[in-house]
Design an enzyme around this catalytic site. Sequence first.
Site, short mmCIF file in Angstrom:
data_model
loop_
_atom_site.label_atom_id
_atom_site.label_comp_id
_atom_site.label_asym_id
_atom_site.label_seq_id
_atom_site.Cartn_x
_atom_site.Cartn_y
_atom_site.Cartn_z
N LYS A 116 0.81 -1.22 0.00
CA LYS A 116 0.00 0.00 0.00
C LYS A 116 0.85 1.27 0.00
O LYS A 116 0.48 2.27 -0.62
CB LYS A 116 -0.96 -0.02 1.19
CG LYS A 116 -2.10 -1.03 1.03
CD LYS A 116 -3.04 -0.95 2.21
CE LYS A 116 -4.28 -1.82 1.97
NZ LYS A 116 -3.97 -3.23 1.82
N GLU A 200 -3.23 7.67 6.66
CA GLU A 200 -3.69 8.64 5.68
C GLU A 200 -4.98 9.29 6.16
O GLU A 200 -5.65 8.79 7.08
CB GLU A 200 -3.91 7.98 4.32
CG GLU A 200 -5.02 6.95 4.30
CD GLU A 200 -5.13 6.24 2.95
OE1 GLU A 200 -4.21 6.40 2.12
OE2 GLU A 200 -6.13 5.54 2.74
N ASN A 235 -14.53 -1.85 7.66
CA ASN A 235 -13.68 -1.86 6.46
C ASN A 235 -13.72 -3.18 5.71
O ASN A 235 -12.92 -3.40 4.80
CB ASN A 235 -12.23 -1.51 6.82
CG ASN A 235 -12.11 -0.21 7.56
OD1 ASN A 235 -12.60 0.82 7.09
ND2 ASN A 235 -11.50 -0.22 8.74
N GLU A 275 -8.54 0.08 -7.06
CA GLU A 275 -9.58 0.57 -6.17
C GLU A 275 -9.49 2.08 -6.00
O GLU A 275 -8.40 2.64 -5.88
CB GLU A 275 -9.48 -0.12 -4.80
CG GLU A 275 -9.64 -1.63 -4.89
CD GLU A 275 -9.93 -2.25 -3.54
OE1 GLU A 275 -9.90 -1.54 -2.52
OE2 GLU A 275 -10.21 -3.46 -3.50
N GLU A 288 -5.74 1.79 -3.83
CA GLU A 288 -4.74 0.73 -3.91
C GLU A 288 -5.02 -0.12 -5.14
O GLU A 288 -6.09 -0.01 -5.75
CB GLU A 288 -4.77 -0.16 -2.66
CG GLU A 288 -6.09 -0.88 -2.47
CD GLU A 288 -6.11 -1.71 -1.21
OE1 GLU A 288 -5.05 -2.23 -0.83
OE2 GLU A 288 -7.18 -1.84 -0.59
N PHE A 348 -22.05 -8.28 15.38
CA PHE A 348 -21.42 -9.01 14.27
C PHE A 348 -20.19 -9.79 14.73
O PHE A 348 -19.24 -9.97 13.97
CB PHE A 348 -21.04 -8.07 13.13
CG PHE A 348 -22.21 -7.40 12.48
CD1 PHE A 348 -22.90 -8.02 11.46
CD2 PHE A 348 -22.63 -6.15 12.89
CE1 PHE A 348 -24.00 -7.40 10.86
CE2 PHE A 348 -23.72 -5.52 12.30
CZ PHE A 348 -24.41 -6.15 11.29
#
Length: 670
Positions: A116, A200, A235, A275, A288, A348
């Site tokens: 990345k 970032e 994510n 992406e 990425e 979850f």
Amino acid sequence: MFKKILIANRGEIACRVIKTARAMGVSTVAVYSDADRHAVHVQLADQAVHIGPAPAAESYLVAEKILDACRETGAEAVHPGYGFLSERASFCELLEDNGIVFIGPKPRAIRAMGDKIESKLFAREAGVSIVPGHLGVVEDAETAVRIADEIGYPVMIKASAGGGGKGMRIAWNAAETREGFQSSANEARNSFGDDRIFIEKFIVNPRHIEIQVLADAHGNAIHLGERECSIQRRNQKVVEEAPSPFLDAATRAAMGAQAVALARAVDYQSAGTVEFIVDRDRNFYFLEMNTRLQVEHPVTELVTGIDLVEEMLRVAAGEKLRFAQEDIRLNGWAVESRIYAEDPFRGFLPSIGRLTRYRPPQEGASGEVTVRNDTGVREGSEISMYYDPMIAKLCTHAPDRATAIEAMGTALAAFEIEGIEHNIPFLAALMQHPRWREGRISTAFIAEEYPDGFERPAVPEATRRNAALIAISIEIARKARLDKHVDRLREHPGTTRREWVVRIDDDYYSVAVDPEAREGGQAAFRMSLDGETSRVMSAYRPGVSPWSGSIDGTAITAQVRPAREATLLFLDGLWLHARVMTPRIAELDRLMPVKLPPDTSRMLLCPMPGLVVSIAVAEGQAVKAGETLAVVEAMKMENILRAERDLTVASLKVRQGDSLAVDAVIMEFA
């Protein structure tokens, strides 16, 4: 073309590759750990090689063991699937040095795009717009805080070698940055063997849209359109679709051209994905490049008609692309739902155990709708704590988005899983969500729509009424079977009782039933519920699930599970408790006391099966609301358990390293 390939992966992606290889006449070799000895991919392959203990770091992530398996079986090439070794350049080089073909890009492309940090530096030099951030490796938590302060909150803490949502955290302040840095590094180390972290700027409410590219070793490169992957949780992508409901033609063309240009710049060969995050004004930023097959690749295959695994094998074998850009057409709409072993009603959290029942919906085309289910399990399979919790990828394809979503709702209603908790109720509810149906989504969709977690939605009155009618038709079918097969000791009139009462959860419905002549093998009834008459038809047989039939001409599917003196129905994405009674029994039932659940307010219970990574408190310690109590790891994800209120720890019941079952007591409070 290769005669034999090895799949350096497990689960559904290994099964997926085997399916295409078999269709191409290519023999396959599976690898497996101790935990996967009886896995489906092992049984499907032509050969299988054991490669070590259950932890991935001791089996699937050990490149030398994969190489040894190739030597042992004579495999000419290796398909890495996704995750594990799929984006490790050193693995590709190890294979090439030993005369084995890596079914994927060359090491240079993997190094330039698979990391990345390096990929963003490369993209910036190539003139591609990137998200603001610090592209160097962050050495420690305090450095992370300093950098985050400079960038400005919120920030995204990401593992350089990460993927699949592992090793990623959003931080809104310094404390979350410290905590997120350590958790991200731990997850990255356990999942990828690489704990490098970068930071970032986190762009609020973006859409996650990616472009599928395909390139060969002869200089040809094309794109196959986009996929929208904005429905995410922690994510991790949950629902994907192709194409995107957000892009216009100009943005689609610009993103496609940029993705192809980037692929050409690194001499990319194979299938890959570029992406982007896209803001509300359709400005897009390079995120990425995944130098591998993506989990969500089936939706692209459904709208293009191109088998991406087949093209990967052909490119790796030295063939030229069989398609030019002008040959690519996007036909219809496809939606993918990821079926996970997790409990949506408990945050979850992961669920493990044996699939005592696994009955996916029927695959194939029916009219304008196609159903596809990519999976690596079957009934009786074990869901392990060692690997990703994905059970299956359920896909539907139709001429338009609305029809594809409706088809997905129907398919989810027919998908039967027992033995573990799963996220089908959440997915089914999502398919009915007006914001999703209108395409007004972002990566923050789940956090915005379910800020306090997913709870059982309020049951619409129409759903309750339909459940009552279905429950009576099931009860009548059961009684009819008993009348047919049981020798009665007394005379029986053989007629169907007319007056019934159905309890749906806590609501009671009075129903009058009038049988009609059977039609096309289906039993037919006129049922009057609180004065409103409906016609119910079904060919339901006792002991069989799901119930399929119609109410007033509308087709309905409901899963059926037996319960004590009742029936559980999964209808419209909701589990409903249905009990059919005579009017007199119903009178008595209303008088029964309600059984209250035990009081666990002074206990910290383990919310999922997992491993205790750390205990953050001591006996007698006073803690404030929000402070960390313990960290439990399950399925490669660390879960931080926090205090819900100010309290004092009375006693600790577990230690670091203990394996816990769900609801195991971790500590008690004074």
